[in-house]
Design a protein around this motif. Structure first.
Motif, PDB file in Angstrom:
ATOM      1  N   ASP A  10      -5.826  -3.612  -0.892  1.00  0.00           N
ATOM      2  CA  ASP A  10      -6.912  -2.647  -1.093  1.00  0.00           C
ATOM      3  C   ASP A  10      -6.850  -1.530  -0.050  1.00  0.00           C
ATOM      4  O   ASP A  10      -7.074  -0.351  -0.360  1.00  0.00           O
ATOM      5  N   ALA A  11      -6.554  -1.891   1.200  1.00  0.00           N
ATOM      6  CA  ALA A  11      -6.469  -0.882   2.256  1.00  0.00           C
ATOM      7  C   ALA A  11      -5.262   0.033   2.044  1.00  0.00           C
ATOM      8  O   ALA A  11      -5.338   1.242   2.274  1.00  0.00           O
ATOM      9  N   VAL A  12      -4.156  -0.545   1.597  1.00  0.00           N
ATOM     10  CA  VAL A  12      -2.970   0.272   1.285  1.00  0.00           C
ATOM     11  C   VAL A  12      -3.297   1.241   0.161  1.00  0.00           C
ATOM     12  O   VAL A  12      -2.910   2.411   0.190  1.00  0.00           O
ATOM     13  N   ALA A  13      -4.028   0.754  -0.834  1.00  0.00           N
ATOM     14  CA  ALA A  13      -4.402   1.604  -1.969  1.00  0.00           C
ATOM     15  C   ALA A  13      -5.236   2.786  -1.503  1.00  0.00           C
ATOM     16  O   ALA A  13      -5.030   3.923  -1.947  1.00  0.00           O
ATOM     17  N   ARG A  14      -6.170   2.546  -0.570  1.00  0.00           N
ATOM     18  CA  ARG A  14      -6.987   3.646  -0.058  1.00  0.00           C
ATOM     19  C   ARG A  14      -6.141   4.635   0.728  1.00  0.00           C
ATOM     20  O   ARG A  14      -6.326   5.849   0.618  1.00  0.00           O
ATOM     21  N   ARG A  15      -5.205   4.123   1.518  1.00  0.00           N
ATOM     22  CA  ARG A  15      -4.360   5.023   2.304  1.00  0.00           C
ATOM     23  C   ARG A  15      -3.501   5.900   1.402  1.00  0.00           C
ATOM     24  O   ARG A  15      -3.349   7.104   1.644  1.00  0.00           O
ATOM     25  N   LEU A  16      -2.930   5.315   0.360  1.00  0.00           N
ATOM     26  CA  LEU A  16      -2.006   6.059  -0.494  1.00  0.00           C
ATOM     27  C   LEU A  16      -2.687   6.710  -1.693  1.00  0.00           C
ATOM     28  O   LEU A  16      -2.028   7.376  -2.493  1.00  0.00           O
ATOM     29  N   ALA A  17      -4.010   6.483  -1.824  1.00  0.00           N
ATOM     30  CA  ALA A  17      -4.788   7.053  -2.938  1.00  0.00           C
ATOM     31  C   ALA A  17      -4.236   6.613  -4.285  1.00  0.00           C
ATOM     32  O   ALA A  17      -4.065   7.406  -5.207  1.00  0.00           O
ATOM     33  N   ILE A  18      -3.948   5.312  -4.395  1.00  0.00           N
ATOM     34  CA  ILE A  18      -3.504   4.714  -5.652  1.00  0.00           C
ATOM     35  C   ILE A  18      -4.317   3.445  -5.868  1.00  0.00           C
ATOM     36  O   ILE A  18      -5.120   3.051  -5.015  1.00  0.00           O
ATOM     37  N   SER A  19      -4.104   2.776  -6.984  1.00  0.00           N
ATOM     38  CA  SER A  19      -4.863   1.565  -7.267  1.00  0.00           C
ATOM     39  C   SER A  19      -4.191   0.353  -6.610  1.00  0.00           C
ATOM     40  O   SER A  19      -2.973   0.366  -6.370  1.00  0.00           O
ATOM     41  N   PRO A  20      -4.961  -0.711  -6.322  1.00  0.00           N
ATOM     42  CA  PRO A  20      -4.354  -1.940  -5.778  1.00  0.00           C
ATOM     43  C   PRO A  20      -3.267  -2.498  -6.694  1.00  0.00           C
ATOM     44  O   PRO A  20      -2.267  -3.037  -6.212  1.00  0.00           O
ATOM     45  N   ARG A  21      -3.469  -2.371  -7.997  1.00  0.00           N
ATOM     46  CA  ARG A  21      -2.453  -2.864  -8.926  1.00  0.00           C
ATOM     47  C   ARG A  21      -1.131  -2.126  -8.731  1.00  0.00           C
ATOM     48  O   ARG A  21      -0.054  -2.733  -8.746  1.00  0.00           O
ATOM     49  N   THR A  22      -1.207  -0.808  -8.522  1.00  0.00           N
ATOM     50  CA  THR A  22       0.015  -0.034  -8.294  1.00  0.00           C
ATOM     51  C   THR A  22       0.669  -0.431  -6.978  1.00  0.00           C
ATOM     52  O   THR A  22       1.893  -0.479  -6.864  1.00  0.00           O
ATOM     53  N   VAL A  23      -0.152  -0.732  -5.962  1.00  0.00           N
ATOM     54  CA  VAL A  23       0.398  -1.211  -4.681  1.00  0.00           C
ATOM     55  C   VAL A  23       1.219  -2.474  -4.913  1.00  0.00           C
ATOM     56  O   VAL A  23       2.342  -2.610  -4.405  1.00  0.00           O
ATOM     57  N   HIS A  24       0.659  -3.421  -5.661  1.00  0.00           N
ATOM     58  CA  HIS A  24       1.377  -4.676  -5.935  1.00  0.00           C
ATOM     59  C   HIS A  24       2.686  -4.402  -6.676  1.00  0.00           C
ATOM     60  O   HIS A  24       3.712  -5.061  -6.401  1.00  0.00           O
ATOM     61  N   LYS A  25       2.679  -3.454  -7.586  1.00  0.00           N
ATOM     62  CA  LYS A  25       3.907  -3.107  -8.304  1.00  0.00           C
ATOM     63  C   LYS A  25       4.958  -2.555  -7.344  1.00  0.00           C
ATOM     64  O   LYS A  25       6.143  -2.912  -7.412  1.00  0.00           O
ATOM     65  N   HIS A  26       4.530  -1.661  -6.439  1.00  0.00           N
ATOM     66  CA  HIS A  26       5.460  -1.106  -5.450  1.00  0.00           C
ATOM     67  C   HIS A  26       6.045  -2.216  -4.580  1.00  0.00           C
ATOM     68  O   HIS A  26       7.260  -2.239  -4.299  1.00  0.00           O
ATOM     69  N   LEU A  27       5.197  -3.154  -4.173  1.00  0.00           N
ATOM     70  CA  LEU A  27       5.663  -4.233  -3.306  1.00  0.00           C
ATOM     71  C   LEU A  27       6.594  -5.187  -4.051  1.00  0.00           C
ATOM     72  O   LEU A  27       7.603  -5.639  -3.496  1.00  0.00           O
ATOM     73  N   GLU A  28       6.277  -5.492  -5.297  1.00  0.00           N
ATOM     74  CA  GLU A  28       7.149  -6.371  -6.086  1.00  0.00           C
ATOM     75  C   GLU A  28       8.552  -5.782  -6.211  1.00  0.00           C
ATOM     76  O   GLU A  28       9.554  -6.494  -6.067  1.00  0.00           O
ATOM     77  N   ARG A  29       8.605  -4.465  -6.456  1.00  0.00           N
ATOM     78  CA  ARG A  29       9.917  -3.820  -6.573  1.00  0.00           C
ATOM     79  C   ARG A  29      10.635  -3.821  -5.223  1.00  0.00           C
ATOM     80  O   ARG A  29      11.858  -4.019  -5.158  1.00  0.00           O
ATOM     81  N   ALA A  30       9.867  -3.582  -4.149  1.00  0.00           N
ATOM     82  CA  ALA A  30      10.473  -3.593  -2.811  1.00  0.00           C
ATOM     83  C   ALA A  30      11.018  -4.978  -2.483  1.00  0.00           C
ATOM     84  O   ALA A  30      12.133  -5.103  -1.940  1.00  0.00           O
TER      85      ALA A  30
END
Length: 266
Positions: free
Chosen positions: A214-234
């Motif tokens: 959630d905090a990453v999402a606020r920093r990057l101005a994206i949704s938490p779901r998108t954060v999880h997608k970025h991390l899964e790919r990483a």
């Protein structure tokens, strides 16, 4: 994507929504630098101001640029020359930050002129000549001898609501600045070798700092779901299955800033 179109002024009821849209549009692609002109123009419009100055001090080096609705090339030259040639601490707000360490957004009218700061009056007179002697400063970085702030100026006194909104914007703009710092700190060639995109890299750096999704999402101005997608790919590209393993692997590959990663490690 381009930032939302800017009106000469942004109404008080609309300015919160306008800023959320603006930051979201700026964060659609990785930022390597803060778009000072865009932010300054948006601040000027949001506070019905005369102009906004971008003030940056790195040690003894001071830079300042002034942005207003109408910018004749020589309109603010005197102010810029004054900032470049006189000590940054002569501005009442900057002197206050340096003396007290209180780096919240402040209204110039609420800050006392500190003893021995007679030159502060020169700033007032210069600003008054341009109908900008009422000022609010929004510091993004205050770690002496370094300082970075936006100074909004107009002829009419700011309200308590204006100051509250400035302090809310301060958190938003600091988050934007942190995203820029994260993008700069990771060597682009190393991330490219692994196949990480800039957004995947920024998300990985953020979780290495100990931030939640959630905090990453606020920093990057994206949704938490998108954060999880970025991390899964990483994780897949790094050949790992969890955050701690990803941070360890990224650290060994030189993908993280030197002071990042300890928050998730035993």
């Amino acid at each position: 994507m381009a930032a939302p179109m800017l009106a000469p002024t942004v109404g008080r009821e609309e300015r919160a929504e306008y800023w959320l849209d603006l930051v979201a549009s700026l964060c659609r692609s990785p930022l390597e630098d803060l778009p000072h002109a865009v932010i300054a123009d948006a601040l000027t419009a949001s506070f019905e101001a005369t102009a906004t100055a971008v003030h940056v001090r790195h040690g003894d080096r001071v830079t300042q640029s002034v942005h207003g609705p109408v910018e004749p090339p020589d309109c603010w030259e005197e102010a810029n020359r004054f900032a470049r040639t006189r000590a940054a601490t002569e501005h009442p707000l900057l002197a206050y930050y340096l003396a007290t360490g209180d780096d919240r957004a402040h209204d110039l009218d609420d800050v006392p002129v500190l003893p021995g700061r007679r030159a502060c009056g020169a700033w007032r007179e210069l600003a008054r000549a341009h109908a900008a002697d009422r000022q609010i400063a929004i510091p993004l970085v205050h770690a002496p001898p370094h300082h970075h702030s936006y100074v909004i100026g107009r002829g009419e006194r700011f309200t308590a609501d204006d100051l509250r909104f400035a302090r809310r914007l301060q958190g938003l703009l600091r988050g934007l600045a942190r995203q820029v710092a994260a993008t700069r700190e990771v060597p682009a060639d190393r991330a490219t070798e692994v196949g990480l995109t800039p957004r995947e890299t920024a998300a990985l750096v953020a979780v290495a700092e100990g931030l939640t999704a959630d905090a990453v999402a606020r920093r990057l101005a994206i949704s938490p779901r998108t954060v999880h997608k970025h991390l899964e790919r990483a994780y897949a590209k790094l050949g790992v299955r969890d955050r701690v393993s990803a941070v360890l692997r990224a650290g060994r590959l030189g993908l993280l800033p030197d002071d990042t990663g300890s928050a998730l490690l035993p």
